[in-house]
Scaffold this motif. Structure first.
Motif, PDB file in Angstrom:
ATOM      1  N   ASP A  47       0.818  -1.215   0.000  1.00 39.46           N
ATOM      2  CA  ASP A  47       0.000   0.000   0.000  1.00 39.46           C
ATOM      3  C   ASP A  47       0.853   1.266   0.000  1.00 39.46           C
ATOM      4  OD1 ASP A  47       1.047  -0.233   2.500  1.00 39.46           O
ATOM      5  OD2 ASP A  47      -0.851  -0.001   3.586  1.00 39.46           O
ATOM      6  N   LYS A  48       2.144   1.157  -0.356  1.00 41.02           N
ATOM      7  CA  LYS A  48       3.084   2.276  -0.412  1.00 41.02           C
ATOM      8  C   LYS A  48       3.308   2.914   0.948  1.00 41.02           C
ATOM      9  CE  LYS A  48       2.234   3.435  -5.257  1.00 41.02           C
ATOM     10  NZ  LYS A  48       1.893   4.503  -6.230  1.00 41.02           N
ATOM     11  N   ALA A  49       3.117   2.131   1.992  1.00 42.76           N
ATOM     12  CA  ALA A  49       3.350   2.613   3.351  1.00 42.76           C
ATOM     13  C   ALA A  49       4.562   1.907   3.939  1.00 42.76           C
ATOM     14  CB  ALA A  49       2.126   2.373   4.230  1.00 42.76           C
ATOM     15  N   ILE A  50       5.158   2.532   4.935  1.00 44.66           N
ATOM     16  CA  ILE A  50       6.276   1.939   5.661  1.00 44.66           C
ATOM     17  C   ILE A  50       6.024   2.116   7.150  1.00 44.66           C
ATOM     18  CG2 ILE A  50       8.008   2.286   3.864  1.00 44.66           C
ATOM     19  CD1 ILE A  50       8.889   4.815   5.324  1.00 44.66           C
ATOM     20  N   ALA A  65       5.508   9.702   0.187  1.00 47.25           N
ATOM     21  CA  ALA A  65       5.082  10.699  -0.796  1.00 47.25           C
ATOM     22  C   ALA A  65       6.291  11.459  -1.332  1.00 47.25           C
ATOM     23  CB  ALA A  65       4.081  11.665  -0.156  1.00 47.25           C
ATOM     24  N   VAL A  66       7.390  10.742  -1.503  1.00 48.33           N
ATOM     25  CA  VAL A  66       8.620  11.352  -2.011  1.00 48.33           C
ATOM     26  C   VAL A  66       8.679  11.131  -3.513  1.00 48.33           C
ATOM     27  CG1 VAL A  66      11.128  11.354  -1.899  1.00 48.33           C
ATOM     28  CG2 VAL A  66       9.794  10.948   0.165  1.00 48.33           C
ATOM     29  N   ALA A  67       8.727  12.212  -4.274  1.00 41.18           N
ATOM     30  CA  ALA A  67       8.844  12.097  -5.725  1.00 41.18           C
ATOM     31  C   ALA A  67      10.277  11.713  -6.085  1.00 41.18           C
ATOM     32  CB  ALA A  67       8.469  13.423  -6.387  1.00 41.18           C
ATOM     33  N   GLY A  68      10.408  10.824  -7.075  1.00 34.67           N
ATOM     34  CA  GLY A  68      11.746  10.439  -7.500  1.00 34.67           C
ATOM     35  C   GLY A  68      11.973   8.951  -7.378  1.00 34.67           C
ATOM     36  N   PHE A  69      13.224   8.583  -7.036  1.00 36.28           N
ATOM     37  CA  PHE A  69      13.639   7.192  -7.130  1.00 36.28           C
ATOM     38  C   PHE A  69      13.801   6.513  -5.774  1.00 36.28           C
ATOM     39  CE2 PHE A  69      16.259   9.741 -10.258  1.00 36.28           C
ATOM     40  CZ  PHE A  69      15.255   9.760 -11.204  1.00 36.28           C
ATOM     41  N   TYR A  70      13.418   7.150  -4.695  1.00 33.33           N
ATOM     42  CA  TYR A  70      13.745   6.635  -3.363  1.00 33.33           C
ATOM     43  C   TYR A  70      12.953   5.376  -3.030  1.00 33.33           C
ATOM     44  CZ  TYR A  70      14.026   6.309   1.710  1.00 33.33           C
ATOM     45  OH  TYR A  70      14.201   5.843   2.994  1.00 33.33           O
ATOM     46  N   ARG A  71      13.675   4.357  -2.544  1.00 33.88           N
ATOM     47  CA  ARG A  71      13.066   3.142  -2.014  1.00 33.88           C
ATOM     48  C   ARG A  71      13.546   2.989  -0.577  1.00 33.88           C
ATOM     49  NH1 ARG A  71      10.389  -0.003  -5.410  1.00 33.88           N
ATOM     50  NH2 ARG A  71      10.484  -1.750  -3.958  1.00 33.88           N
ATOM     51  N   PRO A  72      12.628   3.028   0.384  1.00 38.91           N
ATOM     52  CA  PRO A  72      13.031   3.026   1.802  1.00 38.91           C
ATOM     53  C   PRO A  72      13.782   1.757   2.191  1.00 38.91           C
ATOM     54  CG  PRO A  72      10.708   3.622   1.529  1.00 38.91           C
ATOM     55  CD  PRO A  72      11.176   3.090   0.220  1.00 38.91           C
ATOM     56  N   GLN A  73      14.747   1.916   3.068  1.00 36.16           N
ATOM     57  CA  GLN A  73      15.495   0.821   3.660  1.00 36.16           C
ATOM     58  C   GLN A  73      15.469   0.983   5.176  1.00 36.16           C
ATOM     59  OE1 GLN A  73      16.930  -1.801   1.924  1.00 36.16           O
ATOM     60  NE2 GLN A  73      15.923  -0.905   0.132  1.00 36.16           N
ATOM     61  N   MET A  74      15.477  -0.134   5.872  1.00 37.15           N
ATOM     62  CA  MET A  74      15.446  -0.087   7.330  1.00 37.15           C
ATOM     63  C   MET A  74      16.673   0.656   7.848  1.00 37.15           C
ATOM     64  SD  MET A  74      14.016  -3.897   8.286  1.00 37.15           S
ATOM     65  CE  MET A  74      14.090  -3.500  10.033  1.00 37.15           C
ATOM     66  N   GLY A  75      16.422   1.597   8.745  1.00 33.70           N
ATOM     67  CA  GLY A  75      17.492   2.402   9.313  1.00 33.70           C
ATOM     68  C   GLY A  75      17.635   3.768   8.687  1.00 33.70           C
ATOM     69  N   VAL A  90       5.626  10.615   4.405  1.00 37.04           N
ATOM     70  CA  VAL A  90       7.063  10.839   4.247  1.00 37.04           C
ATOM     71  C   VAL A  90       7.252  11.807   3.089  1.00 37.04           C
ATOM     72  CG1 VAL A  90       9.292   9.780   3.714  1.00 37.04           C
ATOM     73  CG2 VAL A  90       7.629   8.546   5.121  1.00 37.04           C
ATOM     74  N   ILE A  91       7.855  12.969   3.357  1.00 32.81           N
ATOM     75  CA  ILE A  91       7.989  14.000   2.319  1.00 32.81           C
ATOM     76  C   ILE A  91       9.446  14.298   1.983  1.00 32.81           C
ATOM     77  CG2 ILE A  91       5.784  15.082   2.908  1.00 32.81           C
ATOM     78  CD1 ILE A  91       7.359  17.197   4.462  1.00 32.81           C
ATOM     79  N   GLY A  92      10.370  13.616   2.614  1.00 29.78           N
ATOM     80  CA  GLY A  92      11.776  13.866   2.313  1.00 29.78           C
ATOM     81  C   GLY A  92      12.661  12.774   2.870  1.00 29.78           C
ATOM     82  N   VAL A  93      13.900  12.751   2.403  1.00 31.90           N
ATOM     83  CA  VAL A  93      14.891  11.775   2.860  1.00 31.90           C
ATOM     84  C   VAL A  93      16.056  12.546   3.457  1.00 31.90           C
ATOM     85  CG1 VAL A  93      16.369   9.843   2.223  1.00 31.90           C
ATOM     86  CG2 VAL A  93      14.214  10.212   1.009  1.00 31.90           C
ATOM     87  N   LEU A  94      16.328  12.319   4.741  1.00 34.64           N
ATOM     88  CA  LEU A  94      17.437  12.977   5.415  1.00 34.64           C
ATOM     89  C   LEU A  94      18.715  12.149   5.338  1.00 34.64           C
ATOM     90  CD1 LEU A  94      15.537  14.267   8.590  1.00 34.64           C
ATOM     91  CD2 LEU A  94      15.970  15.461   6.432  1.00 34.64           C
ATOM     92  N   GLY A  96      19.654   8.277   3.527  1.00 38.92           N
ATOM     93  CA  GLY A  96      19.215   7.034   2.894  1.00 38.92           C
ATOM     94  C   GLY A  96      20.387   6.138   2.549  1.00 38.92           C
ATOM     95  N   SER A  97      20.146   4.829   2.537  1.00 39.35           N
ATOM     96  CA  SER A  97      21.218   3.872   2.263  1.00 39.35           C
ATOM     97  C   SER A  97      20.851   2.858   1.201  1.00 39.35           C
ATOM     98  CB  SER A  97      21.590   3.116   3.550  1.00 39.35           C
ATOM     99  OG  SER A  97      20.469   2.412   4.060  1.00 39.35           O
ATOM    100  N   GLY A  98      19.630   2.871   0.734  1.00 33.48           N
ATOM    101  CA  GLY A  98      19.169   1.834  -0.172  1.00 33.48           C
ATOM    102  C   GLY A  98      19.382   2.167  -1.638  1.00 33.48           C
ATOM    103  N   LEU A  99      18.977   1.237  -2.488  1.00 35.15           N
ATOM    104  CA  LEU A  99      19.061   1.409  -3.930  1.00 35.15           C
ATOM    105  C   LEU A  99      17.912   2.292  -4.406  1.00 35.15           C
ATOM    106  CD1 LEU A  99      20.278   0.535  -6.697  1.00 35.15           C
ATOM    107  CD2 LEU A  99      18.643  -1.358  -6.670  1.00 35.15           C
ATOM    108  N   ASN A 100      18.246   3.344  -5.146  1.00 39.08           N
ATOM    109  CA  ASN A 100      17.231   4.210  -5.705  1.00 39.08           C
ATOM    110  C   ASN A 100      16.833   3.693  -7.088  1.00 39.08           C
ATOM    111  OD1 ASN A 100      17.315   5.951  -3.495  1.00 39.08           O
ATOM    112  ND2 ASN A 100      19.061   7.057  -4.345  1.00 39.08           N
TER     113      ASN A 100
END
Length: 209
Positions: A47-50, A65-75, A90-94, A96-100
């Motif tokens: 459901d596009k939630a984390i 709700a982040v536009a672009g290539f971000y895929r959340p990763q734990m941590g 979620v409106i931004g990434v402070l 990130g460590s995952g694959l975009n």
């Protein structure tokens, strides 16, 4: 700010520690307005939630709700926003460590009619196609310390070809054939032809000296 963290109640009424709890999270609405950082505690759901953990220890679900290539990763540390009794987003990434990943359902065109396009990376870059890769340009320049080409077959069609090699030029193959329609010229300061078997020269006229 947010209310105190209310842990899940289990058999003995014991609470789960906020730093280690990764169980089901059912809280979807915020108890108070908030804008600030949160820690990602799960991968992206269907459901596009984390699942996120706020600084005060409260676990919640948040819509990405982040536009672009971000895929959340734990941590990861993300920026979230919400109003009282509303969903968290979620409106931004402070951090990130995952694959975009950039995924589009159809064709994709990147167009810069009045400018240039530049792509840079600190590591390796790979272009991969399941069918064909075309590069069309009036001029193509390749600059590399080392260039490697690997293919089952290579076909080149040129009007003119010039090759400058500063030191050694070596060609190794099982057999070699050169076919010219008109003149064939070999010029060197010193030359040597060597054969372990027969050496044939066949011509209408052969001039030596």
């Amino acid at each position: 700010m947010f209310l105190e963290f209310e842990p899940n109640q289990s058999g003995g009424g014991e609470s789960k520690d906020a730093e280690t709890y990764h169980g089901p999270i059912n809280k979807n609405e915020a108890p108070a307005p908030y804008l600030g950082p949160a820690t990602v505690c799960s991968l992206l759901h269907q459901d596009k939630a984390i699942d996120i953990r706020l600084p005060d220890g409260l676990f919640m679900k948040a819509i990405v709700a982040v536009a672009g290539f971000y895929r959340p990763q734990m941590g990861d540390t993300v920026l979230v926003i919400c109003q009282e009794n509303t969903r968290v987003y979620v409106i931004g990434v402070l951090s990130g460590s995952g694959l975009n990943t950039w995924t589009v359902p159809g064709d994709l065109v990147i167009h810069a009619p009045e400018g240039n396009i530049q792509i840079e990376c600190a590591g390796a870059m790979k272009l991969k196609s399941k069918q064909k890769l075309d590069i069309i340009s009036p001029r193509l320049a390749l600059r590399a310390t080392r260039l490697e080409l690997s293919a089952r077959r290579m076909v080149q069609k040129l009007d003119d070809a010039y090759l400058w090699v500063k030191d050694l030029f070596q060609l190794k193959s099982r057999s070699c054939r050169t076919v010219t329609e008109e003149n064939f010229l070999v010029k060197a300061k010193r030359a040597r032809l060597k054969s372990d078997g027969d050496f044939n020269i066949n011509g209408k006229n052969i001039h030596l000296g």
